[in-house]
Scaffold this active site. Sequence first.
Site, PDB file in Angstrom:
ATOM      1  N   GLY A 275      48.098  29.450  43.655  1.00 27.86           N
ATOM      2  CA  GLY A 275      47.311  28.617  42.735  1.00 27.86           C
ATOM      3  C   GLY A 275      46.076  29.281  42.162  1.00 27.86           C
ATOM      4  O   GLY A 275      45.232  28.598  41.583  1.00 27.86           O
ATOM      5  N   PRO A 318      50.518  33.828  46.011  1.00 31.93           N
ATOM      6  CA  PRO A 318      50.136  33.907  44.596  1.00 31.93           C
ATOM      7  C   PRO A 318      51.339  34.192  43.716  1.00 31.93           C
ATOM      8  O   PRO A 318      52.206  34.991  44.072  1.00 31.93           O
ATOM      9  CB  PRO A 318      49.157  35.092  44.562  1.00 31.93           C
ATOM     10  CG  PRO A 318      49.585  35.957  45.708  1.00 31.93           C
ATOM     11  CD  PRO A 318      50.132  35.030  46.762  1.00 31.93           C
ATOM     12  N   GLY A 319      51.418  33.517  42.594  1.00 29.14           N
ATOM     13  CA  GLY A 319      52.475  33.786  41.625  1.00 29.14           C
ATOM     14  C   GLY A 319      51.849  34.222  40.318  1.00 29.14           C
ATOM     15  O   GLY A 319      51.887  35.391  39.939  1.00 29.14           O
ATOM     16  N   ARG A 320      51.204  33.258  39.664  1.00 29.36           N
ATOM     17  CA  ARG A 320      50.585  33.504  38.365  1.00 29.36           C
ATOM     18  C   ARG A 320      49.633  34.714  38.378  1.00 29.36           C
ATOM     19  O   ARG A 320      49.634  35.532  37.464  1.00 29.36           O
ATOM     20  CB  ARG A 320      49.784  32.250  37.973  1.00 29.36           C
ATOM     21  CG  ARG A 320      49.107  32.299  36.631  1.00 29.36           C
ATOM     22  CD  ARG A 320      48.131  31.111  36.513  1.00 29.36           C
ATOM     23  NE  ARG A 320      48.692  29.918  37.099  1.00 29.36           N
ATOM     24  CZ  ARG A 320      49.383  29.008  36.438  1.00 29.36           C
ATOM     25  NH1 ARG A 320      49.592  29.168  35.155  1.00 29.36           N
ATOM     26  NH2 ARG A 320      49.852  27.939  37.053  1.00 29.36           N
ATOM     27  N   ARG A 356      54.437  25.721  28.189  1.00 23.81           N
ATOM     28  CA  ARG A 356      53.170  25.385  28.845  1.00 23.81           C
ATOM     29  C   ARG A 356      52.162  24.654  27.947  1.00 23.81           C
ATOM     30  O   ARG A 356      51.512  23.715  28.412  1.00 23.81           O
ATOM     31  CB  ARG A 356      52.535  26.633  29.465  1.00 23.81           C
ATOM     32  CG  ARG A 356      53.456  27.270  30.506  1.00 23.81           C
ATOM     33  CD  ARG A 356      52.782  28.381  31.268  1.00 23.81           C
ATOM     34  NE  ARG A 356      51.718  27.888  32.086  1.00 23.81           N
ATOM     35  CZ  ARG A 356      50.437  28.052  31.823  1.00 23.81           C
ATOM     36  NH1 ARG A 356      50.045  28.728  30.775  1.00 23.81           N
ATOM     37  NH2 ARG A 356      49.539  27.546  32.616  1.00 23.81           N
ATOM     38  N   CYS A 387      62.627  21.991  16.699  1.00 20.40           N
ATOM     39  CA  CYS A 387      62.557  20.728  15.966  1.00 20.40           C
ATOM     40  C   CYS A 387      61.775  19.708  16.772  1.00 20.40           C
ATOM     41  O   CYS A 387      62.349  18.783  17.362  1.00 20.40           O
ATOM     42  CB  CYS A 387      63.966  20.229  15.680  1.00 20.40           C
ATOM     43  SG  CYS A 387      64.809  21.350  14.591  1.00 20.40           S
ATOM     44  N   TYR A 417      55.346  31.642  34.303  1.00 24.75           N
ATOM     45  CA  TYR A 417      55.733  30.288  33.902  1.00 24.75           C
ATOM     46  C   TYR A 417      56.044  30.187  32.414  1.00 24.75           C
ATOM     47  O   TYR A 417      55.817  29.159  31.792  1.00 24.75           O
ATOM     48  CB  TYR A 417      54.653  29.265  34.314  1.00 24.75           C
ATOM     49  CG  TYR A 417      54.396  29.277  35.794  1.00 24.75           C
ATOM     50  CD1 TYR A 417      55.329  28.775  36.684  1.00 24.75           C
ATOM     51  CD2 TYR A 417      53.225  29.833  36.307  1.00 24.75           C
ATOM     52  CE1 TYR A 417      55.107  28.814  38.053  1.00 24.75           C
ATOM     53  CE2 TYR A 417      52.992  29.882  37.675  1.00 24.75           C
ATOM     54  CZ  TYR A 417      53.945  29.367  38.544  1.00 24.75           C
ATOM     55  OH  TYR A 417      53.719  29.412  39.881  1.00 24.75           O
TER      56      TYR A 417
HETATM   57  N1  PLP Z   1      53.395  28.113  46.443  1.00 20.85           N
HETATM   58  C1  PLP Z   1      53.869  26.898  46.123  1.00 20.85           C
HETATM   59  C2  PLP Z   1      54.379  26.045  47.202  1.00 20.85           C
HETATM   60  C3  PLP Z   1      53.882  26.464  44.800  1.00 20.85           C
HETATM   61  O1  PLP Z   1      54.368  25.270  44.491  1.00 20.85           O
HETATM   62  C4  PLP Z   1      53.383  27.336  43.798  1.00 20.85           C
HETATM   63  C5  PLP Z   1      53.348  26.923  42.391  1.00 20.85           C
HETATM   64  O2  PLP Z   1      53.500  25.840  41.973  1.00 20.85           O
HETATM   65  C6  PLP Z   1      52.910  28.591  44.181  1.00 20.85           C
HETATM   66  C7  PLP Z   1      52.925  28.951  45.496  1.00 20.85           C
HETATM   67  C8  PLP Z   1      52.387  29.573  43.178  1.00 20.85           C
HETATM   68  O3  PLP Z   1      51.327  29.092  42.453  1.00 20.85           O
HETATM   69  P1  PLP Z   1      50.586  30.040  41.434  1.00 20.85           P
HETATM   70  O4  PLP Z   1      51.617  30.669  40.581  1.00 20.85           O
HETATM   71  O5  PLP Z   1      49.708  29.132  40.673  1.00 20.85           O
HETATM   72  O6  PLP Z   1      49.842  31.059  42.254  1.00 20.85           O
END
Ligand code: PLP
Length: 460
Positions: A275, A318-320, A356, A387, A417
């Site tokens: 997050g 972390p993803g984003r 998004r 459309c 995302y």
């Molecule tokens: N972990 C969980 C359980 C999530 O649901 C998410 C994203 O929704 C993440 C990690 C990754 O979040 P972010 O991409 O914001 O770091």
Amino acid sequence: MRRRHVHPGTARDRRVPLPPEVPADARDADGLTVWPRSTRPAPGGDLSLAGVPLAEIADRFGTPVYVLDEQEVRSRCRTYRTAFPDADVVYAAKAFLCRAMAHWVREEGLGLDVCSAGELALAVTTGFPPERIVLHGNAKSPEDLRTALRLGVGRIVVDSTSEIARLAALTPSGGRQKVMVRVVPGIAAGGHTKVRTGTEDQKFGLSITDGSARHAIARILGQPHLELVGLHCHIGSQIGSVKPYVGAVRRLVGLMARVRDEHGVVLPQLDIGGGHAIAYRPGEDSMNVPVLAGRVRAELEEGCAHARLPVPRLTLEPGRAIVGPAGVAVYRVLSVKRTSGRTFVAVDGGMSDNPRPALYGVRYAPRLVGRASGAPPRLVTVVGRHCEAGDVLADEVALPGDVRPGDLLAVPAAGAYHLSMASGYNLVGRPPVVAVSDGVARLLVRRESPEDMNRRDVGI
Ligand code: PLP
């Protein structure tokens, strides 16, 4: 499924040296603060990423196209590994996953967080060690659970009480699956109400307040096929402040102490999810990862000392923040329409490759690339080709006043995302993904063709 180990090297020996960084003030002056660090002004008003001009990528691979800077991804993985040397850093595949991405994060020593059998299977076929994979999901299908057990994922995060018996029943006799419990810590944080997942009024996790987390913990402890290794939470997305994480750690350590008191069980792991915010436009804040690491570690040590608990091993997801800033979307302008009040610049992608803005009202900062323009800037609305009146990619952004059909627009911070949430709306094929590194561009994921889409349509 057979597993292919195509990269036998260890994380350390496959590490690629990173290119030198451009000083921050030079990037400021060029307006490139939210672009990958390898971005440079290129001849003719273009920009290059990792030494590859964006206009060249557009010509070679077509538009829209997503460009991913491999070294930016790797360097972000290293930032986390350096800041959290004793933790498991687990990349959240939902942000973006393809085979190359799985290789990169694995080689950088990260684990993987997946939330479906599909993500899991893709990762494992690249040789990703299943024991470094965490499976999530508020509603895991029987197929998700069966695949996870068959492939031997490291941990499954239990998100509802009904899942416990189902999971235990599917676990082969003699097996013992490691699980965590996803807890709702009661913390409101995140860039938009739709991404706040630490509070009671949303679908994820089990509440501390109403006792459902403790109930689930007791149920799991009573299941011989399940081994409860820790607690998990994920409080939301686009969180720029460390404070909510510190609060979440405090609450989860409190619950760990309670588990010890009630069951005599000391949980060895704590997962605080992901997050972490990134900047989408110049001037926006992003999470300071080293500061987060220091504050979380301090709270964990203090809280555990106070509760007389050993400090659990930390996991982050972390993803984003790993992939978002490494990606750039490049579109071609198809039309420019001036109405009495606004100028609409329509491009050849839109909400099908980036939902998004429509979902969360996210704002981007597109830029003209591929040609120089001395025209004074004008406020325009960049829209997609779908459309749908809500198919707006960037509202009220400044672009050169002579922007015209055929121009290229590039959108930074497009790595997370976008494609993972892409749809087939209007049967517009999903764009390709091109990696750039050391002056070379290579195709990672090809463009979705009409044949790809038609192949699924088997009725008459
Ligand atoms: N972990 C969980 C359980 C999530 O649901 C998410 C994203 O929704 C993440 C990690 C990754 O979040 P972010 O991409 O914001 O770091």
